[in-house]
Enzyme design. Structure first.
Site, PDB file in Angstrom:
ATOM      1  N   THR A  58       0.815  -1.217   0.000  1.00 48.94           N
ATOM      2  CA  THR A  58       0.000   0.000   0.000  1.00 48.94           C
ATOM      3  C   THR A  58       0.846   1.263   0.000  1.00 48.94           C
ATOM      4  OG1 THR A  58      -1.883  -1.057   1.086  1.00 48.94           O
ATOM      5  CG2 THR A  58      -1.716   1.325   1.295  1.00 48.94           C
TER       6      THR A  58
ATOM      7  N   GLU B 286       0.956   4.384  -2.707  1.00 50.53           N
ATOM      8  CA  GLU B 286       0.735   5.805  -2.418  1.00 50.53           C
ATOM      9  C   GLU B 286       1.954   6.649  -2.756  1.00 50.53           C
ATOM     10  OE1 GLU B 286      -2.184   6.800  -1.939  1.00 50.53           O
ATOM     11  OE2 GLU B 286      -3.009   4.789  -1.653  1.00 50.53           O
TER      12      GLU B 286
ATOM     13  N   VAL C  91       1.151   6.497 -19.204  1.00 48.93           N
ATOM     14  CA  VAL C  91       2.369   5.676 -19.218  1.00 48.93           C
ATOM     15  C   VAL C  91       2.246   4.732 -20.401  1.00 48.93           C
ATOM     16  CG1 VAL C  91       3.796   4.027 -17.963  1.00 48.93           C
ATOM     17  CG2 VAL C  91       2.563   5.806 -16.709  1.00 48.93           C
TER      18      VAL C  91
ATOM     19  N   THR D 286       2.110   0.586 -19.945  1.00 51.10           N
ATOM     20  CA  THR D 286       1.077  -0.101 -19.162  1.00 51.10           C
ATOM     21  C   THR D 286      -0.136  -0.257 -20.066  1.00 51.10           C
ATOM     22  OG1 THR D 286       0.298   2.013 -18.266  1.00 51.10           O
ATOM     23  CG2 THR D 286       1.856   0.752 -16.930  1.00 51.10           C
TER      24      THR D 286
END
Length: 688
Positions: free
Chosen positions: A223, A227, A256, A259
């Site tokens: 996580t 972030e 991007v 991706t």
């Protein structure tokens, strides 16, 4: 991949988040901020132009083999602000160090789960070449371990309000605030360009590291890396938004190029293809919501490095040599020892005589080398244990002191009146009524707890009987606050059918939803059971009013609650807990405890009763005097009510009598119930 001009990032309305997943709150907070500060758009557009130029140059150098992986290019100073109320959210230093290990592995392509990346994406797993280091100097140049701790009720859903309590300069440190709960997400960060006062990351403690309070799922473990990705200008893999799985996500982009376009994930379907036939989604991307995050792409690396080379939000200042020297994160900074800060919970501890308490050391700063606890009223006066256990055998109010020391200094903290020890057998018998006419509040175990603002107090503003009641002045300024008052302890050992009722007067203020809960304890306040709860309209005794509510005689109501489980209990206490929601004043009067009693209590002085010695080592002598012949027996129980010895009844003549009570059990506090015909005398005895 689709190409969008930067301004498209700001066209999403706040309604877009209506069905958001409860994982990352970045987009929710971004939209609120952009509505209040549209000027941020210009900074973001400038950053996107810089990012496009940097990315083109990055891949040109990459194709020419001019980028050497496994080399740290950027060192970022980090500070964790632990925002707690002495709960589990006050996480250990070990858990923070574990989180630092994980984010460094993720940003240096060293995490073991990169080996599980599907072959299609193995060639583009990116090394961000960033190392995160806990600061060793604070903004004033003082020694720090990169962790601050602050007690605050805002640990529950405080979010951006936490940043007004503490924030180190965001152009010098990556600030990470850890709280207990967040109502809309487990963590969130702002993209570069946000206001300096909110810059940084907020997370709940369960999403920090893989040990301690972490839930240790693969998603939670990564996580903070997710972030930090936002902090360094990455969007979710499906673009700016917070809702994976929407078909319309195929029409937006994350800016991007490597991706694949996706609607986003929530599970871990490694063959998922959502936007283009035959094109597999990068489900394992750390910026997705999938349950198996493990990688960044090289395109994401370029985008994050672009942010670190931009003056937008001064990300380019974090890693320069001058700042590393200021924050103590440069390679040559010597290992230092900071002075410790003594700390332990300030929550009042309530126990019965004979019960034990374990104290938990939460000292912080430098690691201590010596520790010393000091206790009043306990079975020990001092301890060098980290988390000592103390037994309290005598009723009273007691202080606790903690001292910690290392080579850099020492620290001492005293919590006054921290331990409240009640008699194991309460002195107030049922029936009992408290009309507040003569009660001095707080006193005689009647007490209150509040965290600022108004608190429960006795008043002559209104009452149902006599001239006084207890009330809480309540208005919109008290919204979300919690105020408590405790009754004294009651002896219901004689009661076979106890009854509890009270008088209440309350008015709402508009559509407020204030709540009153009443709890019962049979172990002197160590544990509580909810017995009564009412909120909003069900709580009010009169129609809502915008005026300062003071009830007339007709605006009171009698409420009751079931306390049948308290029958026969020698120590029963009640807690009134009011949670404000912007409502009006609340008044309580005539707290009444009654019921059928099971036996008659006999005064010890009437029979010249004594126990000697008391405390006793091996035996104590019970003596008493009968005026007339009577049937006599006695029962010995421990503090839990468990029977440890029971004598056979025998007929005794009038006159003086003696019983020798041998210690055939463990040390501690016991209760002797002497039965003379149908009357009882209860006395405490301590064996040591």
């Amino acid at each position: 991949m689709k190409t969008f001009i930067t301004s498209m990032l700001f066209l999403f309305s706040i309604e877009t988040i209506a069905q958001q997943s409860n994982f990352c709150g970045q987009y929710i907070m971004e939209q609120k901020l952009l509505q209040q500060h549209p000027e941020i758009k210009e900074r973001r557009e400038a950053l996107e132009k810089h990012t496009a130029d940097y990315t083109a140059n990055y891949f040109s150098r990459l194709h020419q083999n001019q980028i050497q992986s496994d080399t740290i290019l950027f060192v970022i100073p980090v500070v964790f602000h632990i925002m707690h109320n002495y709960g589990a959210e006050n996480i250990s230093k070990a858990q923070i160090l574990d989180a630092m290990r994980i984010i460094n592995e993720d940003f240096q392509k060293l995490n073991a789960d990169t080996a599980q990346v599907v072959p299609l994406f193995q060639p583009i797993v990116g090394d961000v070449q960033v190392e995160f280091r806990l600061a060793q100097l604070d903004p004033q140049g003082n020694c720090t371990d990169g962790i601050t701790r602050h007690q605050t009720l805002l640990t529950n859903d405080g979010n951006d309000a936490l940043k007004a309590i503490v924030q180190w300069p965001p152009d010098k440190y990556l600030n990470i605030w850890v709280e207990n709960s967040c109502s809309f997400a487990v963590a969130y960060a702002f993209l570069p360009g946000a206001l300096p006062g909110v810059d940084g990351i907020v997370t709940i403690d369960e999403s920090v590291g893989s040990i301690g309070t972490s839930n240790n799922s693969q998603g939670a473990v990564h996580t903070l890396s997710h972030e930090i990705g936002h902090y360094l200008n990455l969007w979710h893999t499906w673009g700016p938004g917070n809702n994976p799985g929407l078909p319309t996500n195929c029409n937006i982009d994350d800016f991007v190029f490597d991706t694949p376009n996706t609607i986003g994930s929530s599970g871990c379907n490694l063959s998922q293809s959502t936007c283009s036939v035959g094109v597999i989604d990068n489900v394992q991307n750390i910026m997705d919501y999938a349950s198996c995050p493990s990688m960044f792409t090289q395109g994401q690396v370029a985008r994050m490095q672009a942010a670190l080379n931009s003056n937008i939000s001064n990300r380019n200042n974090l890693w320069i040599t001058a700042n590393l020297l200021l924050t103590g994160t440069n390679d040559s900074f010597p290992t230092t020892v900071c002075a410790p800060v003594a700390d332990f919970s300030d929550k009042i501890i309530r126990v019965c005589e004979g019960q034990s308490v374990t104290f938990y050391n939460t000292s912080y700063g430098g690691d201590f080398t010596t520790i010393n606890w000091q206790f009043t009223g306990g079975n020990i006066v001092a301890s060098t244990d980290t988390n000592p256990t103390v037994e309290y055998n005598t009723s009273g109010i007691y202080d606790v002191t903690l001292s910690v020391t290392n080579s850099a200094g020492n620290s001492t903290l005293t919590r006054n009146a921290l331990v409240e020890v009640s008699p194991a057998i309460a002195t107030t018998l049922a029936p009992s009524i408290q009309d507040f006419e003569t009660l001095i509040f707080p006193s005689n175990n009647w007490s209150y707890e509040n965290n600022g603002g108004t608190h429960w107090e006795t008043t002559t503003l209104a009452s149902l009987s006599g001239t006084k009641s207890i009330y809480l002045q309540n208005d919109s300024a008290n919204s979300t606050t919690e105020d408590i008052f405790y009754t004294e302890n009651f002896n219901l050992s004689n009661a076979t059918a106890p009854v509890f009722n009270f008088k209440i007067a309350f008015a709402n203020r508009g559509i407020s939803n204030d709540n009153l809960k009443i709890f019962m304890s049979t172990d002197c306040g160590q544990t509580w059971v909810l017995k009564y709860t009412k909120s909003g309209n069900s709580l009010e005794t009169v129609n809502s009013t915008a005026l300062n509510f003071i009830p007339t005689a007709s605006e009171w109501r009698q409420d009751a609650m079931n306390i049948s489980t308290a029958a026969g209990q020698p120590n029963v206490r009640f807690k009134f807990q009011f949670t404000a929601d912007g409502g009006n004043n609340i008044f309580i009067d005539d707290i009444n405890i009654s019921g059928v009693t099971g036996f008659e209590q006999l005064n010890a002085d009437a029979i010249n009763l004594s126990l000697s010695p008391n405390p006793a080592n091996q035996q104590t002598v019970l003596s008493f005097e009968l005026i007339t012949s009577a049937n006599v027996s006695y029962l010995l129980t421990d503090v839990t009510g468990r029977e440890v010895f029971k004598s056979k009844p025998e007929k005794l003549a009038d006159g003086k009598h003696y019983f020798i009570i041998e210690k055939v059990f463990s040390i501690g506090l016991y209760f002797l119930n002497l039965k003379i015909d149908e009357q009882h005398v209860i006395q405490k005895v301590v064996f040591k």
